[in-house]
Design a protein around this motif. Structure first.
Motif, short mmCIF file in Angstrom:
data_model
loop_
_atom_site.label_atom_id
_atom_site.label_comp_id
_atom_site.label_asym_id
_atom_site.label_seq_id
_atom_site.Cartn_x
_atom_site.Cartn_y
_atom_site.Cartn_z
N ASP A 72 53.54 110.39 -3.91
CA ASP A 72 54.79 110.41 -4.69
C ASP A 72 54.79 109.16 -5.55
N ALA A 73 54.44 109.32 -6.80
CA ALA A 73 54.33 108.18 -7.68
C ALA A 73 55.68 107.49 -7.89
N ALA A 74 56.74 108.26 -7.94
CA ALA A 74 58.07 107.69 -8.18
C ALA A 74 58.50 106.79 -7.03
N LYS A 75 58.15 107.19 -5.81
CA LYS A 75 58.53 106.42 -4.64
C LYS A 75 57.43 105.45 -4.21
N ASN A 76 56.29 105.52 -4.89
CA ASN A 76 55.15 104.66 -4.57
C ASN A 76 54.75 104.81 -3.11
N THR A 77 54.63 106.06 -2.69
CA THR A 77 54.23 106.34 -1.31
C THR A 77 53.12 107.39 -1.29
N VAL A 78 52.36 107.37 -0.23
CA VAL A 78 51.42 108.44 0.05
C VAL A 78 51.73 108.94 1.45
N SER A 79 51.51 110.23 1.67
CA SER A 79 51.84 110.82 2.95
C SER A 79 50.68 111.68 3.44
N LEU A 80 50.69 111.92 4.73
CA LEU A 80 49.71 112.80 5.35
C LEU A 80 50.46 113.76 6.25
N GLN A 81 50.48 115.02 5.84
CA GLN A 81 51.10 116.07 6.64
C GLN A 81 50.03 116.60 7.57
N MET A 82 50.29 116.54 8.87
CA MET A 82 49.29 116.91 9.87
C MET A 82 49.76 118.14 10.63
N GLY A 83 49.06 119.26 10.43
CA GLY A 83 49.44 120.50 11.07
C GLY A 83 48.44 120.93 12.12
N ARG A 84 48.86 121.89 12.92
CA ARG A 84 48.03 122.43 14.01
C ARG A 84 47.37 121.29 14.79
N LEU A 85 48.21 120.38 15.21
CA LEU A 85 47.70 119.20 15.89
C LEU A 85 47.04 119.55 17.22
N SER A 86 46.04 118.77 17.55
CA SER A 86 45.35 118.92 18.82
C SER A 86 45.26 117.54 19.48
N PRO A 87 44.97 117.50 20.78
CA PRO A 87 44.86 116.18 21.44
C PRO A 87 43.82 115.28 20.79
N GLU A 88 42.81 115.90 20.15
CA GLU A 88 41.77 115.11 19.48
C GLU A 88 42.30 114.35 18.27
N ASP A 89 43.49 114.69 17.82
CA ASP A 89 44.10 113.99 16.70
C ASP A 89 44.85 112.73 17.15
N THR A 90 44.94 112.53 18.44
CA THR A 90 45.61 111.34 18.96
C THR A 90 44.86 110.08 18.53
N ALA A 91 45.56 109.20 17.85
CA ALA A 91 44.93 107.99 17.31
C ALA A 91 45.99 107.12 16.66
N VAL A 92 45.58 105.93 16.30
CA VAL A 92 46.40 105.10 15.43
C VAL A 92 45.96 105.41 14.00
N TYR A 93 46.90 105.74 13.17
CA TYR A 93 46.61 106.13 11.79
C TYR A 93 46.93 104.97 10.84
N TYR A 94 45.98 104.69 9.96
CA TYR A 94 46.10 103.58 9.01
C TYR A 94 46.03 104.11 7.58
N CYS A 95 46.87 103.55 6.73
CA CYS A 95 46.71 103.83 5.31
C CYS A 95 45.95 102.66 4.69
N ALA A 96 45.26 102.94 3.61
CA ALA A 96 44.44 101.92 2.97
C ALA A 96 44.30 102.22 1.49
N ALA A 97 43.92 101.21 0.74
CA ALA A 97 43.78 101.38 -0.70
C ALA A 97 42.60 100.58 -1.22
N LYS A 98 41.99 101.11 -2.27
CA LYS A 98 40.84 100.46 -2.89
C LYS A 98 41.12 100.22 -4.36
N LEU A 99 40.96 98.98 -4.77
CA LEU A 99 41.20 98.62 -6.16
C LEU A 99 40.00 98.94 -7.05
#
Length: 125
Positions: A72-99
């Protein structure tokens, strides 16, 4: 540059969760790549999704078809919609950026310049 991740939490198998990342200023507009990585206990950090400045998004095979990254450029955010979750998706999630320059064909290799703090996602059966 500050990246602030939020969202996540706990979910049951098959459910959906959303994590978001807010950036200080309008840095996403000058970054060549923004993305999400995750790290499960005892495992190496894994790249989940990367979006180029042109909007091309690449996903890890393990989440393809289940996760959707958006910006969302207006809000200056990025999101990750995660569907059909499984136990293997359990983790700490990090956002990152590259200049610096990054092209989608370099996926899954991304040398990020900035990292946000992580947000926990826990999926239980």
């Amino acid at each position: 540059v500050q990246l602030q991740a939020s969202g996540g939490g706990s979910a049951r198998v098959g459910e959906t969760l959303r994590v978001s990342c807010a950036a200080s200023g309008s840095i996403f507009s000058v970054m060549n790549a923004v993305g999400w990585s995750r790290q499960a206990p005892g495992k190496q950090r894994e790249l989940v999704a990367v979006m180029t400045s042109g909007g091309v998004t690449k996903y890890a095979d393990s989440v393809k078809g289940r996760f959707t990254m958006s910006r969302d450029a207006a809000k200056n955010t990025v999101s990750l919609q995660m569907g059909r979750l499984s136990p293997e998706d359990t983790a700490v999630y990090y956002c990152a950026a590259k200049l610096g320059t990054w092209r989608s064909y370099e996926f899954p290799n991304v040398d990020y310049d900035y990292w946000g703090q992580g947000t926990q996602v826990t999926v239980s059966s």
